[in-house]
Design an enzyme around this catalytic site. Structure first.
Site, PDB file in Angstrom:
ATOM      1  N   LYS A  72      -5.873  60.588  66.899  1.00 29.29           N
ATOM      2  CA  LYS A  72      -4.538  60.752  67.459  1.00 29.29           C
ATOM      3  C   LYS A  72      -3.746  61.702  66.562  1.00 29.29           C
ATOM      4  O   LYS A  72      -3.836  61.602  65.331  1.00 29.29           O
ATOM      5  CB  LYS A  72      -3.855  59.377  67.537  1.00 29.29           C
ATOM      6  CG  LYS A  72      -2.510  59.370  68.245  1.00 29.29           C
ATOM      7  CD  LYS A  72      -1.984  57.940  68.409  1.00 29.29           C
ATOM      8  CE  LYS A  72      -0.644  57.900  69.131  1.00 29.29           C
ATOM      9  NZ  LYS A  72      -0.167  56.514  69.354  1.00 29.29           N
ATOM     10  N   SER A 147       1.201  55.095  73.998  1.00 25.84           N
ATOM     11  CA  SER A 147       1.309  56.488  73.614  1.00 25.84           C
ATOM     12  C   SER A 147      -0.024  57.123  73.217  1.00 25.84           C
ATOM     13  O   SER A 147      -0.127  58.336  73.179  1.00 25.84           O
ATOM     14  CB  SER A 147       2.270  56.620  72.432  1.00 25.84           C
ATOM     15  OG  SER A 147       1.725  55.988  71.276  1.00 25.84           O
ATOM     16  N   SER A 171       0.654  50.651  72.328  1.00 25.81           N
ATOM     17  CA  SER A 171       0.172  52.033  72.482  1.00 25.81           C
ATOM     18  C   SER A 171      -1.331  52.234  72.355  1.00 25.81           C
ATOM     19  O   SER A 171      -1.834  53.314  72.650  1.00 25.81           O
ATOM     20  CB  SER A 171       0.877  52.950  71.473  1.00 25.81           C
ATOM     21  OG  SER A 171       2.162  53.259  71.933  1.00 25.81           O
TER      22      SER A 171
END
Lengths: 475, 93, 478
Positions: A72, A147, A171
């Site tokens: 990420k 997210s 997330s």
């Protein structure tokens, strides 16, 4: 091929790290319309793969030896762009490495790129990214969740078998559920936050995203470590989660929801939840009904505490020392323009909420109260875990939804996290795994465990995955 | 929330919203606060605020120096600098 | 209110000080970068001091110990648990956009110091990080930022409003300076900003029950300016109130060049620091063991040192008190008397050396006078190598150049003449040249004795041993 098969092939020298990397890089290119990546590191990845192949003996026993991974874009990578999906950091190259990515490197994985996400991890649909939304591999008109949407899409689309995510209010788990894969948010403090760009420091926690519990356990083995650079990191003896998968924890008492019908969960999700309960029953576990009503107020607390911390954490982005700076006539204009242009709408909204709840005269009514709710939720879980080993509940209210969703409820997006937030507030580990399909779209369900019960979580999920196939489905 | 409050909030946050969009921003914020305000129905008297879930204490390091001078790199990557300093528009005291 | 010589035009000043002290740790409060003044700009900046994204603070336990030491030295309560908060505001030299400080749970609470018999209470002392430094005079339209100071540990010492005059404020500030330098937790150098002072000043009528509205004066960077700034502010407030206006609660800046305080530009909106507990740090419980450990290693405090000097060197209370007012002076004394006579050393430090320091307004450390060299000076006086008068000249020379005392004396032929035969020859010559004065003396004008002494000194450029000259002259004249 799943993670375990790939790793076995690498260890048996049936496939090289370079071949695996080339394949991942090719898939990433083929599936570039998913917009799952912000950066690709082809040259670096191939070089590193060759290095690993040349030094094969050093990597054969490593938990992630030879395996391509996507990180990420919230984890700082030394000398490599780290954007947090924000214009503010569009060209930011950190001179330091996050502990998570460092640990993954040491475990022998090969970073092929950095994945797209909601800007500064604020969002539940991956639509707030400065680099555009990520598409759900199951249906490109739908969102992958957020997210960590890019990391989830990357694994669901089989670009890599593992990726890293962060989970502040859901997330990791929510996009895992919406993309039909497995994801674990560890206990707060199990994984170091050093070098992970902060959203809400008291809840942010990095964790593994993968197709199945087995891969999650291998990745968690790599990620988790005590780190003296993070004062909130827990000093504990390390656990071999992969080994833990074969343990027998016996028959468990599992907490399930009383009055689920009042929470606004869709029929499909409820149906899948009920059938998963049957599987747990077949595995010999028993249920205790729990009243979840108080936990649903977690969302109020979360939307005070997370914006409060983010308003402060994001103050460092001021155009002075690094990152985006707008042209300005004077200092005060420099601040205003840099921040108004550098941050997207959702981030700005949360900064404003955060400033408000911390400001003089509102602190007690909002921030302090929210922290009391937080204590209440922690106490409630403590109470639950006197009786049960795990709590079992759906991950999301519904399945993947369309981009730019219209809703009569202006807070619909925030409610997306209703079922995931309580674990973050309490700092408990929680794990989502696929448990059904409807309209050709995956559904997820989650276990919440007591503090540092990741071994039990992974073991239980793994045992379920041994008798189900949901995690094997690909788009 | 009124416009004066919003303007104060924008000043504290160093953000800017165009005059014509301010009503919309207020509405958005108010919607969120409507959800948040459901906290007010809870009886929280018996709960102490919780800052950090693990409630760890006493994490510190010994007073030993580690030199990681990155002056050149920091300055080079900053939006504006000279050989020695970060450069910003004049700070008016 | 009892005796009151602190009233000004019938108004009672009420003063509280906030003193920021830079702690002398090796590293910064939350980063392992070196804590050092005067290094090349931006070279002592860790990732943490830059406020880079994703980096995290870790508390320096050296700063904790120094904070505890201050608490012990001021008979304060040491916190059972201290908590760090974030104070949010934007400024170019504040890299994170917030300062980590302690609002509700400071390391030290409720202390007290004795300022010449008066008790001044300390409300609290808390640990916090310093900001970087902005400079405005390098470019016309731009300012520059140096982050070397960013993250340096500060102890902010907040007094109660117990002070009643500018002079008292200076005495209190000097007392704090004495304590922190004795504890060796700070060099307390105001010119380098290691000790900085803000003053809260208000005035009231002596019989008022409540304090007046106060102004906070910032940026006072010397003892002298503290007194001037406060006195200016008191007079300003008297003028405001006597003209029927109200004092505004505001922050004012002291301008030492114009000798005035002026209002800092009022902003469109009031600042609101939005304090909240820093989620990157955890509460710190200060154990009894730790307090004991710090206490066992606590440096000698001024009163203890004074007592010890009186006992071991047989000094009187006044002399020992003057020597101990400033730790560097007391340390200097102890160094000098390793070889030199204590009484004479005390006399020379308190007299001539202090006079030079005061005249030039510098500290002993800043001067060129070194203890070993000063010790030689005293020894030369003791063994009559030089006279007291010559010694003053030698000290002047040391003050100017820092040159070795032995070299000065030898180089300039300053040794005292104590050779009886040599002096006798000189005296005989003078008596022979001044026969009329000799006669006058012998006939009863005894005042002329001084004339002969003067002539001998003149002839020897002051190097003659005065005792011996007296003795020989008496013998020859009587």
């Amino acid at each position: 091929m799943n993670f375990q098969e790939i790793r076995n092939n690498f260890r048996d020298k049936k496939v090289s790290a370079k071949e695996l990397t080339e394949e991942s890089l090719k898939k990433a290119k083929d599936k570039s319309d998913l917009n799952a990546f912000i950066s690709h590191f082809e040259e670096y990845a191939l070089e590193r793969a060759s290095y690993i192949d040349t030094n094969f003996d050093q990597y054969i026993d490593k938990p992630l030896g030879g395996i391509p991974i996507a990180h990420k874009d919230i984890f700082c990578t030394d000398g490599r762009k780290t954007t947090c999906a924000s214009k503010m950091l569009e060209n930011f190259v950190p001179p330091y490495e996050s502990t998570v990515t460092k640990n993954c490197n040491n475990a022998g994985s090969i970073m092929i790129g950095k994945t797209n996400m909601d800007e500064f991890a604020m969002g539940s649909s991956n639509e707030t990214s400065f680099f555009g939304p990520v598409k759900n591999p199951w249906d490109d008109s739908l969102v992958p969740g957020g997210s960590s949407g890019g990391s989830a899409a990357c694994v669901a689309a089989d670009i890599t078998t593992i990726s890293t995510g962060t989970d502040t209010g859901g997330s990791i788990r929510q996009p895992a559920a919406l993309c039909g894969i497995t994801g674990l948010k560890p206990t707060y403090g199990l994984v170091s936050r050093w070098g992970m760009i902060a959203f809400c420091s008291s809840m942010d926690q990095a964790g593994p995203i993968a197709r199945d519990a087995f891969a999650c356990s291998a990745l968690l083995n790599a990620m988790a470590s005590y780190d003296d650079k993070d004062s909130t990191c827990s000093k504990r003896e390390s656990v071999d989660y992969e080994k833990g998968l074969s343990k027998d924890f016996g028959k468990l008492k599992i907490g399930v929801l009383k009055g689920v019908e009042n929470l606004g969960i869709s029929e499909e999700v409820l149906k899948a939840y009920e059938s998963s309960k049957k599987i747990l029953e077949q595995l010999g576990h028993s249920f205790v009904e729990l009243d979840f009503t108080e936990l649903s107020s977690g969302i109020c607390s979360y939307y005070v505490i997370a914006p409060a911390e983010c308003s402060s954490n994001l103050s460092r982005f001021d155009g002075i020392k690094y990152g985006y700076r707008s042209e300005a006539k004077n200092l005060s204009e420099l601040y205003l323009k840099t921040r108004a242009e550098g941050f997207g709408d959702e981030v700005q909204k949360r900064i404003l909420i955060g400033s408000y709840v911390l400001s003089a005269g509102f602190y007690d009514a909002y921030y302090r109260k929210a922290q009391k709710v937080r204590r209440m939720i922690k106490s409630k879980f403590d109470e639950f875990f006197m009786d049960v080993d795990l709590v079992f509940l759906p991950t999301t209210l519904d399945q993947a939804f369309e981009m730019n969703r219209e809703s009569s409820d202006p807070n619909r997006m925030y409610k997306e996290d209703l079922l995931t937030i309580p674990a973050n507030l309490a700092g408990l580990p929680a794990m989502s795994l696929p448990n059904g399909f409807s309209k050709n779209l995956p559904i997820g369900v989650q276990f919440v465990g007591n503090y540092f019960s990741e071994e039990l979580l992974l073991n239980t999920a793994h045992k379920m995955q041994e008798v189900t196939d949901w995690h094997k489905m690909t788009p | 929330m009124n416009k004066i409050e919003l303007k104060n909030l924008l000043f504290l946050s160093r953000l800017r919203v165009n005059e014509e969009d301010q009503d919309k921003t207020i509405e958005k914020l108010q919607n969120t606060f409507e959800m948040i305000d459901q906290m007010n129905d809870l009886d929280l008297d018996k709960f102490e605020p919780l800052n950090n879930p693990l409630e760890l204490t006493n994490v510190s390091r010994s007073d030993k120096e580690k030199n990681r001078n990155k002056k050149e790199e920091f300055l080079e990557k900053s939006p504006k600098s000279d050989e020695d300093y970060f450069v910003v528009p004049k700070i008016v005291e | 209110m009892a005796q009151n010589d602190t009233l000004i035009n019938g108004w009672q000043p009420v003063i509280g000080l906030e003193i920021h002290v830079q702690l002398q740790t090796n590293t910064k409060l939350f980063s392992p970068a070196k804590n050092q003044f005067g290094e090349e700009a931006n070279t002592l900046v860790d990732l943490i001091d830059m406020g880079l994204p994703g980096v995290l603070p870790v508390l320096n336990d050296g700063a904790v110990k120094q904070g505890i030491a201050f608490g012990l030295a001021t008979n304060a309560e040491i916190a059972k648990t201290m908590v760090f908060d974030r104070k949010n505001y934007f400024y170019p030299d504040l890299p994170k956009g917030y300062q980590i400080t302690q609002l509700h749970y400071p390391i030290v609470k409720n202390g007290v110091v004795d300022v010449e018999g008066k008790q001044v209470r300390i409300h609290q002392a808390h640990l916090e990080e310093d900001a970087g430094k902005s400079m405005h005079d390098i470019y016309d339209s731009e300012s520059v930022v140096d982050l070397n100071r960013s993250g340096v540990p500060l102890l902010e010492i907040v007094s109660e409003p117990d002070i009643r005059s500018a002079q008292e404020a200076v005495k209190y500030l000097k007392k704090i300076h004495q304590i922190i330098t004795y504890l060796d937790i700070s060099d307390g150098d105001m010119s380098q900003g290691s000790m900085r002072c803000d003053a809260n000043v208000s005035i009231m009528q002596p019989d008022d029950k409540e304090f007046g509205i106060r102004a906070e004066i910032k940026n006072i960077n010397s003892f002298r300016f503290v007194e001037k700034a406060i006195n200016f502010e008191i007079k300003r407030q008297i003028k405001v109130l006597e003209s029927g206006d109200k004092v505004e609660q505001e922050t004012r800046l002291y301008d030492s060049i114009k000798d005035e305080t002026r209002s800092m530009r009022t902003k469109e909106f009031a600042n609101d620091y939005r304090y909240f507990p820093c989620p990157d740090l955890v509460p710190y419980e200060i154990s009894k063991d730790l307090v004991k450990k710090v206490n066992d290693n606590l440096s000698e405090l001024p009163e203890e040192k004074q007592k010890r000097l009186m006992e071991t060197h047989n000094l009187n209370e006044y002399d020992a008190g003057v020597l101990c007012a400033d730790k560097s002076t007391a340390d200097f004394f102890e160094e000098v008397v390793k070889e030199a006579d204590a009484e004479l050393t005390a006399k020379w430090i308190i007299g001539d050396l202090n006079a030079l320091l005061n005249k030039n307004d510098i500290s002993l450390k800043e001067s060129k006078v070194e203890a070993a060299n000063f010790s030689k000076l005293i020894q030369n006086i003791s063994d009559n190598t030089i006279s007291g008068k010559i010694a003053k000249d030698v000290l002047d020379e040391v003050w100017q150049s820092g040159e070795d005392v032995a070299k000065i004396i030898e180089g300039q032929g300053m040794q005292q003449i104590s050779d009886e035969g040599e002096l006798e020859k000189i005296i005989d010559k003078i008596l022979a040249e001044n026969t009329s004065q000799v006669e006058a003396y012998k006939s009863g004008k005894e005042k002329l004795f001084g004339f002969f002494v003067g002539q001998v000194m003149k002839a020897t450029q002051g190097k003659a041993n005065p005792g011996l000259v007296n003795q020989l002259l008496k013998k020859k004249l009587n």
